[in-house]
Design a protein around this motif. Sequence first.
Motif, short mmCIF file in Angstrom:
data_model
loop_
_atom_site.label_atom_id
_atom_site.label_comp_id
_atom_site.label_asym_id
_atom_site.label_seq_id
_atom_site.Cartn_x
_atom_site.Cartn_y
_atom_site.Cartn_z
N ARG A 143 -10.55 -9.61 -18.58
CA ARG A 143 -9.75 -9.55 -19.80
C ARG A 143 -8.85 -8.31 -19.82
NH1 ARG A 143 -10.89 -13.24 -24.15
NH2 ARG A 143 -11.92 -14.97 -23.10
N THR A 144 -9.35 -7.20 -19.28
CA THR A 144 -8.53 -5.98 -19.20
C THR A 144 -7.34 -6.22 -18.30
OG1 THR A 144 -10.46 -4.59 -19.56
CG2 THR A 144 -8.55 -3.53 -18.58
N LEU A 175 -4.92 -8.43 -20.18
CA LEU A 175 -4.26 -7.68 -21.24
C LEU A 175 -3.16 -6.78 -20.68
CD1 LEU A 175 -4.25 -7.06 -24.27
CD2 LEU A 175 -5.96 -5.29 -23.83
N LYS A 176 -3.46 -6.12 -19.55
CA LYS A 176 -2.44 -5.27 -18.91
C LYS A 176 -1.26 -6.11 -18.43
CE LYS A 176 -5.69 -1.84 -17.11
NZ LYS A 176 -6.27 -1.32 -15.86
N LYS A 195 -0.21 -9.01 -19.71
CA LYS A 195 0.56 -9.42 -20.88
C LYS A 195 1.37 -8.25 -21.45
CE LYS A 195 -0.49 -13.74 -21.25
NZ LYS A 195 0.52 -14.77 -21.08
N ALA A 196 0.80 -7.06 -21.47
CA ALA A 196 1.51 -5.88 -21.96
C ALA A 196 2.72 -5.60 -21.07
CB ALA A 196 0.59 -4.67 -22.01
N LEU A 202 -1.54 1.26 -23.78
CA LEU A 202 -2.83 0.69 -24.15
C LEU A 202 -3.93 1.71 -23.94
CD1 LEU A 202 -2.74 -2.81 -22.37
CD2 LEU A 202 -2.35 -2.34 -24.78
N ILE A 256 -8.02 1.38 -23.68
CA ILE A 256 -9.17 0.48 -23.63
C ILE A 256 -10.39 1.36 -23.41
CG2 ILE A 256 -10.22 -1.49 -22.46
CD1 ILE A 256 -7.34 -2.19 -21.49
#
Length: 159
Positions: free
Chosen positions: A23-24, A27-28, A30-31, A44, A46
């Motif tokens: 997921r990390t 997320l990276k 998508k960012a 971000l 986390i």
Amino acid sequence: MRSKIKHEEIPDKDGRNATFLKRTKGLKKKANELSILCGVDIGLVIHKKEQSNAVLWPSPESFWSRLQEFMEFRNEERKRRMTTHEGLMKQMVQGEMENLEKLKKAIQLKESRQLVMKSMQTDSFNGFGIDQLNAMNSFADHMIKKLQQRDNELNEDEH
């Protein structure tokens, strides 16, 4: 077909760590896409509970730089837009005082006009006090200025 994931903490530590890493990474990704597509700076943080190793994306240096820019922007923007209550009240009072002065002048002109009309009807200045005569004088000055302005406008139109 995928099974639905319950949104609660994963009890298995290994499964939780594997999900965290996947997921990390997502997320990276998508960012990064959002940053490129929309031309925005993204940072971000986390952080796992009970651990002191926070992940800062895109890098610790870039993250802190972006955070600093954001914090400075917010202060500058806040200072630029900030109007204190006292300052706002002073502006409002000043505006009202200016309106009051305009109204006083308008009332004085109307009263003076009425005095001039009354003196013309009686064809006499008898019975008028010094304040009333001064008011009529001010009205006469005002009317002379208006006539001069109108004369200037008409002369400009002819040329």
